[in-house]
Design a protein around this motif. Sequence first.
Motif, PDB file in Angstrom:
ATOM      1  N   ARG A 257      32.798  51.708 -24.157  1.00  0.00           N
ATOM      2  CA  ARG A 257      32.300  51.705 -22.785  1.00  0.00           C
ATOM      3  C   ARG A 257      32.575  50.362 -22.105  1.00  0.00           C
ATOM      4  NH1 ARG A 257      26.510  55.054 -22.948  1.00  0.00           N
ATOM      5  NH2 ARG A 257      27.419  56.971 -23.786  1.00  0.00           N
TER       6      ARG A 257
ATOM      7  N   SER B  82      42.175  52.850 -21.855  1.00  0.00           N
ATOM      8  CA  SER B  82      41.996  54.289 -21.983  1.00  0.00           C
ATOM      9  C   SER B  82      43.133  54.907 -22.787  1.00  0.00           C
ATOM     10  CB  SER B  82      41.923  54.937 -20.601  1.00  0.00           C
ATOM     11  OG  SER B  82      41.778  56.337 -20.715  1.00  0.00           O
TER      12      SER B  82
ATOM     13  N   ASP C 130      40.775  48.018 -12.726  1.00  0.00           N
ATOM     14  CA  ASP C 130      41.337  49.369 -12.816  1.00  0.00           C
ATOM     15  C   ASP C 130      42.535  49.420 -13.749  1.00  0.00           C
ATOM     16  OD1 ASP C 130      39.417  50.251 -11.051  1.00  0.00           O
ATOM     17  OD2 ASP C 130      40.734  50.188  -9.284  1.00  0.00           O
TER      18      ASP C 130
ATOM     19  N   VAL D 252      41.330  49.192 -17.367  1.00  0.00           N
ATOM     20  CA  VAL D 252      40.717  50.447 -17.800  1.00  0.00           C
ATOM     21  C   VAL D 252      41.795  51.467 -18.154  1.00  0.00           C
ATOM     22  CG1 VAL D 252      39.375  52.441 -17.025  1.00  0.00           C
ATOM     23  CG2 VAL D 252      38.538  50.125 -16.580  1.00  0.00           C
TER      24      VAL D 252
ATOM     25  N   LEU E  74      30.136  51.667 -16.503  1.00  0.00           N
ATOM     26  CA  LEU E  74      31.168  51.914 -15.499  1.00  0.00           C
ATOM     27  C   LEU E  74      32.202  52.932 -15.980  1.00  0.00           C
ATOM     28  CD1 LEU E  74      31.823  48.227 -14.375  1.00  0.00           C
ATOM     29  CD2 LEU E  74      30.245  49.885 -13.368  1.00  0.00           C
ATOM     30  N   GLU E  75      32.571  52.843 -17.255  1.00  0.00           N
ATOM     31  CA  GLU E  75      33.580  53.735 -17.811  1.00  0.00           C
ATOM     32  C   GLU E  75      33.195  54.113 -19.240  1.00  0.00           C
ATOM     33  OE1 GLU E  75      36.153  54.966 -16.260  1.00  0.00           O
ATOM     34  OE2 GLU E  75      36.242  53.693 -14.466  1.00  0.00           O
ATOM     35  N   ARG E  76      33.433  55.373 -19.584  1.00  0.00           N
ATOM     36  CA  ARG E  76      33.278  55.869 -20.949  1.00  0.00           C
ATOM     37  C   ARG E  76      34.646  56.340 -21.423  1.00  0.00           C
ATOM     38  NH1 ARG E  76      28.464  57.431 -18.373  1.00  0.00           N
ATOM     39  NH2 ARG E  76      26.566  57.020 -19.575  1.00  0.00           N
ATOM     40  N   LEU E  77      35.193  55.666 -22.415  1.00  0.00           N
ATOM     41  CA  LEU E  77      36.523  55.982 -22.902  1.00  0.00           C
ATOM     42  C   LEU E  77      36.404  56.588 -24.299  1.00  0.00           C
ATOM     43  CD1 LEU E  77      38.362  52.722 -21.749  1.00  0.00           C
ATOM     44  CD2 LEU E  77      37.981  54.847 -20.481  1.00  0.00           C
TER      45      LEU E  77
ATOM     46  N   TRP F   1      33.234  45.019 -22.599  1.00  0.00           N
ATOM     47  CA  TRP F   1      33.590  46.186 -23.386  1.00  0.00           C
ATOM     48  C   TRP F   1      32.583  46.270 -24.528  1.00  0.00           C
ATOM     49  CZ3 TRP F   1      37.103  49.221 -21.250  1.00  0.00           C
ATOM     50  CH2 TRP F   1      38.086  48.672 -20.426  1.00  0.00           C
TER      51      TRP F   1
END
Length: 232
Positions: free
Chosen positions: A205, A111, A104, A107, A221-224, A51
Amino acid sequence: MGTSYSSTFPVAPPADPDDPASVAQHDQAAFEQVERMLCHWDRPHRRSYHWMITLDQEARAIELSQRCQAVLPEDGLDLIPPESLHLTVRRFGYVDEVPIGKLDTAVATVSEHCQGTSPFHLHLLPLAGSPGALRLSVAPWSPLLSLHRAVSVASGYEEAEPLTLYRPHVGVAYSSRVQAPAPFVAAAREAQSLPSAEITITELRLVELHRADHKYRWRVLERLSFAGETMP
C-alpha cells in the motif's frame, strides 16, 4: 534534550535473512547491547508518503502484538494500537516535496512489479527492540528486500542494495523518553517464549502518513495486489 538515532538497527544484517531463527537471534543479541532507550518522538516528522504493508486487519499479527504488550512495563512506552500496526517498506518522500506527476509515475511502475510478485508468507517473531522501540522480528526478508528495491528504483533513489540499510520489523511499542533499557530487555526475553505468528502478505500500500498524539495515522492512497503465482 532530543537525541537522534539511525533507523538502520541492527547495523549489520543477520547471517541468514530468510531464516526466522537467525533473524530473531540476531535482533535479540543487538537489543541486548543497547545502552539506553531514546525517545522515538524526538525524531523530526513531516507528513509523508510511505510504501507500507499495513497489518491493522491481520488478526494473528494483532493478537501477537497484544500478547507482547501485556508483558511490557507500563511506564515509559507508547503502545502501538491495532489500527496502527504496520511494516514499513520505504518512505517515498514528503508530501510538500513530491509532485503529483512523480507520484503517479512511481505508482504505475511499482504496480507493474506487484503484478509479477506472488503473495508470500511472513513469520512474526517475539520480541526484540531498538533504541527507540520494541518490535517483532520478521522473516523471510527476501520478498521484502525485493519490494524495497522496486520502490526505491521507482522513486528515483540511487543507493546501495537494500540489505545494507533496510531492517524489516513490526513495532509494538515506542520508547517515550530517554531511559535505561534493562526493564525492556527483560520483558523482551520473557516474550520470546510466546509462539510466533505466520501471516500471508497479498498487497503493498501507498499511504499518506502523519503523526498525532504519539501515534502514526495514515490514509491509504493505493492498494497494489500481488498477482503472481499462488503459493502452495
